[in-house]
Design a protein around this motif. Sequence first.
Motif, PDB file in Angstrom:
ATOM      1  N   PRO A 260      -6.324   0.204  -4.773  1.00  0.00           N
ATOM      2  CA  PRO A 260      -7.318  -0.779  -5.245  1.00  0.00           C
ATOM      3  C   PRO A 260      -7.058  -2.180  -4.728  1.00  0.00           C
ATOM      4  N   MET A 261      -5.790  -2.520  -4.447  1.00  0.00           N
ATOM      5  CA  MET A 261      -5.497  -3.850  -3.909  1.00  0.00           C
ATOM      6  C   MET A 261      -6.153  -4.056  -2.546  1.00  0.00           C
ATOM      7  N   ILE A 262      -6.079  -3.046  -1.678  1.00  0.00           N
ATOM      8  CA  ILE A 262      -6.698  -3.152  -0.350  1.00  0.00           C
ATOM      9  C   ILE A 262      -8.204  -3.343  -0.481  1.00  0.00           C
ATOM     10  N   ILE A 263      -8.817  -2.621  -1.415  1.00  0.00           N
ATOM     11  CA  ILE A 263     -10.262  -2.741  -1.613  1.00  0.00           C
ATOM     12  C   ILE A 263     -10.609  -4.109  -2.188  1.00  0.00           C
ATOM     13  N   PHE A 264      -9.809  -4.600  -3.132  1.00  0.00           N
ATOM     14  CA  PHE A 264     -10.025  -5.946  -3.662  1.00  0.00           C
ATOM     15  C   PHE A 264      -9.901  -6.992  -2.554  1.00  0.00           C
TER      16      PHE A 264
ATOM     17  N   ALA B 183     -10.434  -6.619   0.624  1.00  0.00           N
ATOM     18  CA  ALA B 183     -11.625  -6.570   1.476  1.00  0.00           C
ATOM     19  C   ALA B 183     -12.806  -7.266   0.801  1.00  0.00           C
ATOM     20  N   GLY B 184     -12.956  -7.082  -0.522  1.00  0.00           N
ATOM     21  CA  GLY B 184     -14.029  -7.761  -1.238  1.00  0.00           C
ATOM     22  C   GLY B 184     -13.852  -9.266  -1.267  1.00  0.00           C
ATOM     23  N   LEU B 185     -12.621  -9.742  -1.428  1.00  0.00           N
ATOM     24  CA  LEU B 185     -12.366 -11.188  -1.442  1.00  0.00           C
ATOM     25  C   LEU B 185     -12.696 -11.816  -0.095  1.00  0.00           C
ATOM     26  N   ARG B 186     -12.455 -11.071   0.987  1.00  0.00           N
ATOM     27  CA  ARG B 186     -12.760 -11.601   2.322  1.00  0.00           C
ATOM     28  C   ARG B 186     -14.261 -11.772   2.552  1.00  0.00           C
ATOM     29  N   GLN B 187     -15.088 -11.109   1.754  1.00  0.00           N
ATOM     30  CA  GLN B 187     -16.540 -11.205   1.919  1.00  0.00           C
ATOM     31  C   GLN B 187     -17.151 -12.374   1.145  1.00  0.00           C
ATOM     32  N   ILE B 188     -16.377 -13.040   0.303  1.00  0.00           N
ATOM     33  CA  ILE B 188     -16.906 -14.176  -0.465  1.00  0.00           C
ATOM     34  C   ILE B 188     -16.919 -15.412   0.434  1.00  0.00           C
TER      35      ILE B 188
ATOM     36  N   LEU C 204     -18.774 -12.385  -8.104  1.00  0.00           N
ATOM     37  CA  LEU C 204     -19.083 -11.832  -6.790  1.00  0.00           C
ATOM     38  C   LEU C 204     -18.253 -10.584  -6.476  1.00  0.00           C
ATOM     39  N   LEU C 205     -17.189 -10.387  -7.226  1.00  0.00           N
ATOM     40  CA  LEU C 205     -16.318  -9.244  -6.993  1.00  0.00           C
ATOM     41  C   LEU C 205     -16.639  -8.070  -7.921  1.00  0.00           C
ATOM     42  N   THR C 206     -17.613  -8.233  -8.804  1.00  0.00           N
ATOM     43  CA  THR C 206     -17.898  -7.173  -9.775  1.00  0.00           C
ATOM     44  C   THR C 206     -18.288  -5.835  -9.135  1.00  0.00           C
ATOM     45  N   PRO C 207     -19.005  -5.773  -8.007  1.00  0.00           N
ATOM     46  CA  PRO C 207     -19.245  -4.450  -7.402  1.00  0.00           C
ATOM     47  C   PRO C 207     -17.957  -3.739  -7.000  1.00  0.00           C
ATOM     48  N   VAL C 208     -17.009  -4.511  -6.481  1.00  0.00           N
ATOM     49  CA  VAL C 208     -15.726  -3.928  -6.086  1.00  0.00           C
ATOM     50  C   VAL C 208     -14.930  -3.515  -7.324  1.00  0.00           C
ATOM     51  N   ILE C 209     -14.962  -4.356  -8.365  1.00  0.00           N
ATOM     52  CA  ILE C 209     -14.276  -4.014  -9.614  1.00  0.00           C
ATOM     53  C   ILE C 209     -14.857  -2.728 -10.192  1.00  0.00           C
ATOM     54  N   PHE C 210     -16.171  -2.611 -10.152  1.00  0.00           N
ATOM     55  CA  PHE C 210     -16.837  -1.415 -10.671  1.00  0.00           C
ATOM     56  C   PHE C 210     -16.408  -0.179  -9.891  1.00  0.00           C
ATOM     57  N   PHE C 211     -16.398  -0.278  -8.574  1.00  0.00           N
ATOM     58  CA  PHE C 211     -15.985   0.863  -7.746  1.00  0.00           C
ATOM     59  C   PHE C 211     -14.548   1.263  -8.045  1.00  0.00           C
ATOM     60  N   ASN C 212     -13.650   0.285  -8.068  1.00  0.00           N
ATOM     61  CA  ASN C 212     -12.245   0.587  -8.336  1.00  0.00           C
ATOM     62  C   ASN C 212     -12.050   1.173  -9.733  1.00  0.00           C
ATOM     63  N   ALA C 213     -12.785   0.647 -10.708  1.00  0.00           N
ATOM     64  CA  ALA C 213     -12.637   1.129 -12.089  1.00  0.00           C
ATOM     65  C   ALA C 213     -13.052   2.590 -12.196  1.00  0.00           C
TER      66      ALA C 213
ATOM     67  N   TYR D  65       0.815  -1.208   0.000  1.00  0.00           N
ATOM     68  CA  TYR D  65       0.000   0.000   0.000  1.00  0.00           C
ATOM     69  C   TYR D  65       0.854   1.267   0.000  1.00  0.00           C
ATOM     70  N   LEU D  66       2.099   1.160   0.450  1.00  0.00           N
ATOM     71  CA  LEU D  66       2.966   2.326   0.575  1.00  0.00           C
ATOM     72  C   LEU D  66       3.125   3.108  -0.724  1.00  0.00           C
ATOM     73  N   PRO D  67       3.320   2.457  -1.899  1.00  0.00           N
ATOM     74  CA  PRO D  67       3.449   3.255  -3.143  1.00  0.00           C
ATOM     75  C   PRO D  67       2.243   4.130  -3.444  1.00  0.00           C
ATOM     76  N   SER D  68       1.049   3.707  -3.030  1.00  0.00           N
ATOM     77  CA  SER D  68      -0.135   4.541  -3.270  1.00  0.00           C
ATOM     78  C   SER D  68      -0.083   5.831  -2.466  1.00  0.00           C
ATOM     79  N   LEU D  69       0.589   5.782  -1.309  1.00  0.00           N
ATOM     80  CA  LEU D  69       0.718   6.987  -0.494  1.00  0.00           C
ATOM     81  C   LEU D  69       1.798   7.913  -1.025  1.00  0.00           C
ATOM     82  N   LEU D  70       2.853   7.325  -1.608  1.00  0.00           N
ATOM     83  CA  LEU D  70       3.999   8.122  -2.038  1.00  0.00           C
ATOM     84  C   LEU D  70       4.025   8.403  -3.531  1.00  0.00           C
ATOM     85  N   GLY D  71       3.261   7.633  -4.314  1.00  0.00           N
ATOM     86  CA  GLY D  71       3.413   7.671  -5.764  1.00  0.00           C
ATOM     87  C   GLY D  71       3.121   9.010  -6.400  1.00  0.00           C
ATOM     88  N   ALA D  72       2.211   9.785  -5.841  1.00  0.00           N
ATOM     89  CA  ALA D  72       1.856  11.073  -6.442  1.00  0.00           C
ATOM     90  C   ALA D  72       2.730  12.217  -5.942  1.00  0.00           C
TER      91      ALA D  72
END
Length: 314
Positions: free
Chosen positions: A190-194, A196-201, A227-236, A129-136
């Motif tokens: 998006p990895m963290i959100i994915f 979290a979605g995988l843990r709900q299956i 089952l992950l399409t709502p999360v994919i949609f949000f991330n997209a 997750y660290l690159p998402s905080l520093l990447g910009a």
Amino acid sequence: MTARADASIDIAAGRANRSVLSRFWERNGAGYMFLVPWLIGFFGLTLGPALISLYLSFTNFDLLREPVWVGTANYVRMVTADPKFAASMRVTFSFVLFSVPLKLCFALLVAVALNRGMRGLPLYRAVFYLPSLLGASVAIAVLWRQLFAADGLVNMFLANFGIVGPSWISNPNYSLWTLIVLSVWQFGSPMIIFLAGLRQIPADMYEAASLDGASRWRQFYKITLPLLTPVIFFNAVVQTIEAFKAFTPAFIISGGTGGPINSTLFYTLYLYQEAFAYFRMGYASALAWVLVVIVALFTGFAFLTSKFWVHYDD
């Protein structure tokens, strides 16, 4: 008598209204007081400037003189007499088209790997997750420019295998791809959100599929993805909006020019040049509103088409 009666009725109605208002304020006053800072920020820093920008997009304004109304001249100029507008649109759409799917695919791949219950999961999750905080940040953009320079670390690594690498930053065939790689590297959010979605299956769905002889690939295709399409949609949607707004990496790596030969001229970078390099604030405001419309169209299209591929619980 009639006048006195009317006056009495008016007084009674005024007291009743004050009583209603006082009861309303007693019940909701504290909540509205807490909303005051947000309301000031929304009207003073968001809605107000946006409406002013909309007005300025129909004017010729250079920050020094009064705005001069020119109607739709700024928008007509974009389409008919501005080659850099077309170049920035081409670069931005290419960036969005490649960076968003690659980032989402890579984030999903890492999330699936982390979801298998490996040891030290919190550490891996934080590191990814660290690159998402520093990447910009400006520092990472400067580091990226040094990595892909002609004598940078990437070419030094390739030289160990006898490969002479190009100057990735100054070569128009590769410069945009260095920014795409930087964007994909920021896959942590998006990895963290994915994850979290995988843990709900439910795990019993995979167990039932295994008993039926389904391979892991078939389980992923038939169970995980639907089952992950709502999360994919949000991330997209979120990542597409962020890609359209990308600015810092292109500004730092290209030195603010969008070069070489406009190969990294992002739309936001061109907007910045028009506003703060040439002080064409009216034209820059028009560019900003075109970007708002483009993002709104993409978001609306995503929501309209989501009913065909996004599967919710119902």
